[in-house]
Design a protein around this motif. Structure first.
Motif, PDB file in Angstrom:
ATOM      1  N   GLU A   1     -24.372 -22.558 -26.402  1.00  0.00           N
ATOM      2  CA  GLU A   1     -23.159 -22.754 -26.152  1.00  0.00           C
ATOM      3  C   GLU A   1     -22.323 -21.970 -27.282  1.00  0.00           C
ATOM      4  OE1 GLU A   1     -19.277 -24.810 -26.942  1.00  0.00           O
ATOM      5  OE2 GLU A   1     -21.008 -24.883 -28.125  1.00  0.00           O
ATOM      6  N   ALA A   2     -21.115 -21.484 -27.058  1.00  0.00           N
ATOM      7  CA  ALA A   2     -20.197 -20.897 -28.025  1.00  0.00           C
ATOM      8  C   ALA A   2     -18.764 -20.894 -27.498  1.00  0.00           C
ATOM      9  CB  ALA A   2     -20.866 -19.608 -28.042  1.00  0.00           C
ATOM     10  N   ASP A   3     -18.007 -20.697 -28.321  1.00  0.00           N
ATOM     11  CA  ASP A   3     -16.576 -20.639 -28.085  1.00  0.00           C
ATOM     12  C   ASP A   3     -15.733 -19.533 -28.369  1.00  0.00           C
ATOM     13  OD1 ASP A   3     -16.346 -23.840 -28.421  1.00  0.00           O
ATOM     14  OD2 ASP A   3     -17.353 -23.365 -30.154  1.00  0.00           O
ATOM     15  N   VAL A   4     -14.725 -19.164 -27.316  1.00  0.00           N
ATOM     16  CA  VAL A   4     -14.059 -17.751 -27.332  1.00  0.00           C
ATOM     17  C   VAL A   4     -12.687 -17.892 -27.675  1.00  0.00           C
ATOM     18  CG1 VAL A   4     -14.227 -15.763 -25.975  1.00  0.00           C
ATOM     19  CG2 VAL A   4     -16.066 -17.195 -25.875  1.00  0.00           C
ATOM     20  N   LEU A   5     -12.245 -17.179 -28.602  1.00  0.00           N
ATOM     21  CA  LEU A   5     -10.783 -17.098 -28.759  1.00  0.00           C
ATOM     22  C   LEU A   5     -10.267 -15.654 -28.772  1.00  0.00           C
ATOM     23  CD1 LEU A   5     -10.354 -19.495 -31.783  1.00  0.00           C
ATOM     24  CD2 LEU A   5      -9.726 -20.096 -29.585  1.00  0.00           C
TER      25      LEU A   5
END
Length: 286
Positions: free
Chosen positions: A70-74
């Motif tokens: 799981e990873a976050d994207v901005l």
């Protein structure tokens, strides 16, 4: 016949069949878990910076330690930014790792991925990058956003219509992870997911043809069993993903109560230590 029809849909869309499979079924067929039990699917969370990715290096290269990353994207510069997609979680607005670099690393592994979006602006440019590597990602791919306000949550959500229209225009068969913004306060009574929240989510998802998983906060689930059971009964395409905040207080008994009330093949657990190991030991899952 169902598998044959699914195969035809995958071929017609020229996308990996794993995208339209339930993750637990994919890993079972790949003989990476021993039973059709979603609790056996192991997670590596917040693999954003290169340092964090370095911590996960052994997991990335291993066939057994972790199934889903799981990873976050901005967008660089944060919400409203017009930079390239980067791997970061608010309040951070910059990172030493871009989504393009992250995907290049992931392609060399056998891990499924979950990309978490906090703003609609980041979705389209990110999916364009995902499109470039889709044929190399023959494993589960989940696209996540909080589209509704939830218990103690903020009203700043990712616009549901815009998010769903954008994602499905690129990948009509990808698994959607659709959640609520939430909060948890140690010195207050924390209410759970109420009927209005789950019924609004059900209405949004009723016309969607693909699989949907609902991320739910571990510390808020036990007081929401009736509501979430009802939501899960609306479609066999639905699952739950139980997650936790770093400061949340909940017990292994709470997790066992969740497990007793739902089909074990339809509840994933992306939780922190030590509860994760204690829970897996209690249910006899490695």
């Amino acid at each position: 016949m169902a598998d044959e029809a699914q195969g035809k849909r995958c071929a017609a869309a020229a996308r990996p069949c794993a995208w339209s499979q339930e993750a637990v079924d994919h890993f079972l067929r790949a003989q990476r878990i021993r039973a059709r039990d979603a609790a056996a699917v192991r997670w590596f969370h917040a693999a954003n910076s290169k340092a964090r990715a370095g911590e996960a290096h052994l997991f990335f290269k291993s066939t057994g330690d972790v199934h889903m990353i799981e990873a976050d994207v901005l967008l660089r510069g944060g919400k409203g930014g017009n930079g390239e997609p980067i791997m970061a979680h608010p309040p951070e607005t910059d990172s030493d790792n871009t989504l393009q670099e992250w995907l290049k690393e992931i392609v060399s592994t056998n891990k499924g991925i979950k990309l978490d979006f906090k703003s609609l602006e980041a979705v389209r440019p990110s999916l364009q990058l995902l499109e470039d590597v889709k044929q190399h990602l023959r494993r589960p791919v989940w696209i996540n956003a909080d589209i509704l306000p939830g218990p103690n949550g903020k009203n700043s959500v990712v616009d549901a219509e815009g998010f769903l229209d954008t994602v499905t225009s690129f990948f009509p068969d990808v698994t959607l992870s659709l959640g609520w913004t939430t909060g948890w306060h140690p010195d207050k009574h924390n209410k759970g997911y109420n009927w209005m929240m789950v019924k609004e989510m059900a209405q949004i998802c009723s016309a969607l043809p693909q699989r949907v998983t609902f991320p739910v906060r571990a510390a808020l689930v036990r007081q929401s069993i009736s509501e979430l059971c009802w939501l899960m009964q609306q479609s066999d395409r639905y699952s739950l993903t139980v997650w936790t905040g770093k400061e949340d207080v909940y017990s292994v008994e709470d997790l066992l109560y969740i497990r007793e009330n739902f089909d074990k093949s339809r509840v994933y657990y992306d939780i922190l230590e030590p509860q994760n190991s204690e829970f897996k030991k209690a249910i006899g899952v490695e």
